[in-house]
Design a protein around this motif. Structure first.
Motif, mmCIF file in Angstrom:
data_model
loop_
_atom_site.group_PDB
_atom_site.id
_atom_site.type_symbol
_atom_site.label_atom_id
_atom_site.label_comp_id
_atom_site.label_asym_id
_atom_site.label_seq_id
_atom_site.Cartn_x
_atom_site.Cartn_y
_atom_site.Cartn_z
ATOM 1 N N CYS A 19 -26.041 0.347 39.530
ATOM 2 C CA CYS A 19 -26.059 1.726 40.028
ATOM 3 C C CYS A 19 -25.253 2.647 39.123
ATOM 4 O O CYS A 19 -25.655 3.789 38.860
ATOM 5 N N VAL A 20 -24.109 2.151 38.645
ATOM 6 C CA VAL A 20 -23.284 2.948 37.727
ATOM 7 C C VAL A 20 -24.060 3.243 36.442
ATOM 8 O O VAL A 20 -24.068 4.376 35.945
ATOM 9 N N ILE A 21 -24.723 2.211 35.894
ATOM 10 C CA ILE A 21 -25.502 2.391 34.671
ATOM 11 C C ILE A 21 -26.650 3.363 34.908
ATOM 12 O O ILE A 21 -26.920 4.252 34.088
ATOM 13 N N SER A 36 -27.752 18.807 35.903
ATOM 14 C CA SER A 36 -26.622 17.894 36.021
ATOM 15 C C SER A 36 -26.499 17.390 37.446
ATOM 16 O O SER A 36 -26.570 18.170 38.397
ATOM 17 N N LEU A 37 -26.327 16.071 37.591
ATOM 18 C CA LEU A 37 -26.059 15.509 38.902
ATOM 19 C C LEU A 37 -24.705 15.938 39.424
ATOM 20 O O LEU A 37 -24.486 16.027 40.628
ATOM 21 N N ILE A 76 -18.483 11.375 39.742
ATOM 22 C CA ILE A 76 -17.366 10.588 39.215
ATOM 23 C C ILE A 76 -16.791 9.702 40.312
ATOM 24 O O ILE A 76 -16.422 8.546 40.073
ATOM 25 N N TRP A 77 -16.732 10.235 41.538
ATOM 26 C CA TRP A 77 -16.211 9.429 42.651
ATOM 27 C C TRP A 77 -17.108 8.217 42.893
ATOM 28 O O TRP A 77 -16.615 7.112 43.133
ATOM 29 N N PHE A 78 -18.429 8.407 42.840
ATOM 30 C CA PHE A 78 -19.356 7.288 43.022
ATOM 31 C C PHE A 78 -19.151 6.237 41.935
ATOM 32 O O PHE A 78 -19.162 5.025 42.206
ATOM 33 N N GLY A 125 -8.249 7.535 41.995
ATOM 34 C CA GLY A 125 -8.887 8.832 42.176
ATOM 35 C C GLY A 125 -7.886 9.960 42.089
ATOM 36 O O GLY A 125 -8.159 11.015 41.498
ATOM 37 N N ARG A 126 -6.718 9.738 42.640
ATOM 38 C CA ARG A 126 -5.664 10.761 42.589
ATOM 39 C C ARG A 126 -5.206 10.986 41.154
ATOM 40 O O ARG A 126 -4.981 12.125 40.727
ATOM 41 N N MET A 127 -5.073 9.907 40.404
ATOM 42 C CA MET A 127 -4.668 10.030 39.000
ATOM 43 C C MET A 127 -5.735 10.743 38.179
ATOM 44 O O MET A 127 -5.428 11.601 37.347
ATOM 45 N N LEU A 128 -7.009 10.399 38.413
ATOM 46 C CA LEU A 128 -8.094 11.059 37.691
ATOM 47 C C LEU A 128 -8.139 12.547 38.013
ATOM 48 O O LEU A 128 -8.368 13.381 37.132
ATOM 49 N N ALA A 129 -7.924 12.881 39.279
ATOM 50 C CA ALA A 129 -7.973 14.285 39.692
ATOM 51 C C ALA A 129 -6.898 15.105 38.993
ATOM 52 O O ALA A 129 -7.093 16.290 38.715
#
Length: 211
Positions: A19-21, A36-37, A76-78, A125-129
């Motif tokens: 799914c990621v790919i 764009s998705l 990105i979350w997915f 997720g917090r770090m990415l944000a």
């Protein structure tokens, strides 16, 4: 390696990686046509959720905030969720294979992978944000929602017993807020449209919207 990936106990994690790919390929193809998705998916996600909200107090609000759904682009979350789910599942089965020579049944690995996914969404997720660039032009404060119309999504809102409502701001971003009637004589059932009046803490007082 391939045999390990397609073993029955590993199939859920291989599907998650697939799914990621697929999302990556689809996004790349969409960008070729100027789409764009990222933008499309972000229309579905709560735009302003109290990150530290009590999960039991706010329904979807608390869960979404805890999982950082409001702080990352949904695509990105997915990717983060699917990837962390798969990696944890693979690690658990690889350790089992090394120690016992066999893979664990999905009944044991799936809950562990789901827990690892939730923890990754919370902390990674917090770090990415914190490092991802933010588009401040479409940010609206919760206090600026006064006068906007919302729809009750959960339960029945009564004075002193707020329920969740969804509000769309001028950028068409969704905000999930807690709402209670302005007076004790009024109740808002699920589906009722209300006008936000003023906010005290996390709770908005509201009146019924008459179109």
């Amino acid at each position: 390696m391939w045999a390990f990936l397609v073993e029955q106990p590993n199939l859920p994690y291989t599907i998650a990686i697939a799914c990621v790919i697929f999302l990556g390929i689809f996004e790349a193809c969409a960008l070729v046509f100027g789409l764009s998705l990222l933008g499309a998916f972000d229309q579905w996600v709560p735009a302003d959720v109290d990150y530290d909200a009590d999960i039991n107090a706010g329904g979807l609000t608390g869960i979404a905030g805890w999982l950082c759904l409001n702080r990352l682009p949904l695509l990105i979350w997915f990717v983060l969720a699917f990837s962390s789910f798969a990696i944890v599942g693979y690690i658990v089965n690889f350790v089992s294979l090394v120690i016992t020579g066999a893979l664990l049944p999905e009944l044991f690995t799936l809950p562990t992978a789901a827990l690892g996914c939730a923890i990754a969404c919370r902390y990674l997720g917090r770090m990415l944000a914190d490092v991802l660039p933010k588009n401040e032009s479409s940010v609206i404060s919760l206090d600026d929602l006064s006068g906007y119309v919302g729809t009750i999504t959960l339960g029945c809102a009564m004075k002193g017993m707020p329920s969740e409502a969804v509000v769309r701001d001028k950028y068409q971003q969704k905000h999930y807020v807690l709402v209670e009637p302005e007076t004790s004589e009024c109740e808002f059932v699920s589906g009722t449209q209300v006008v936000l009046l003023k906010r005290v803490g996390r709770v908005w007082s509201a009146t019924r919207f008459d179109s």
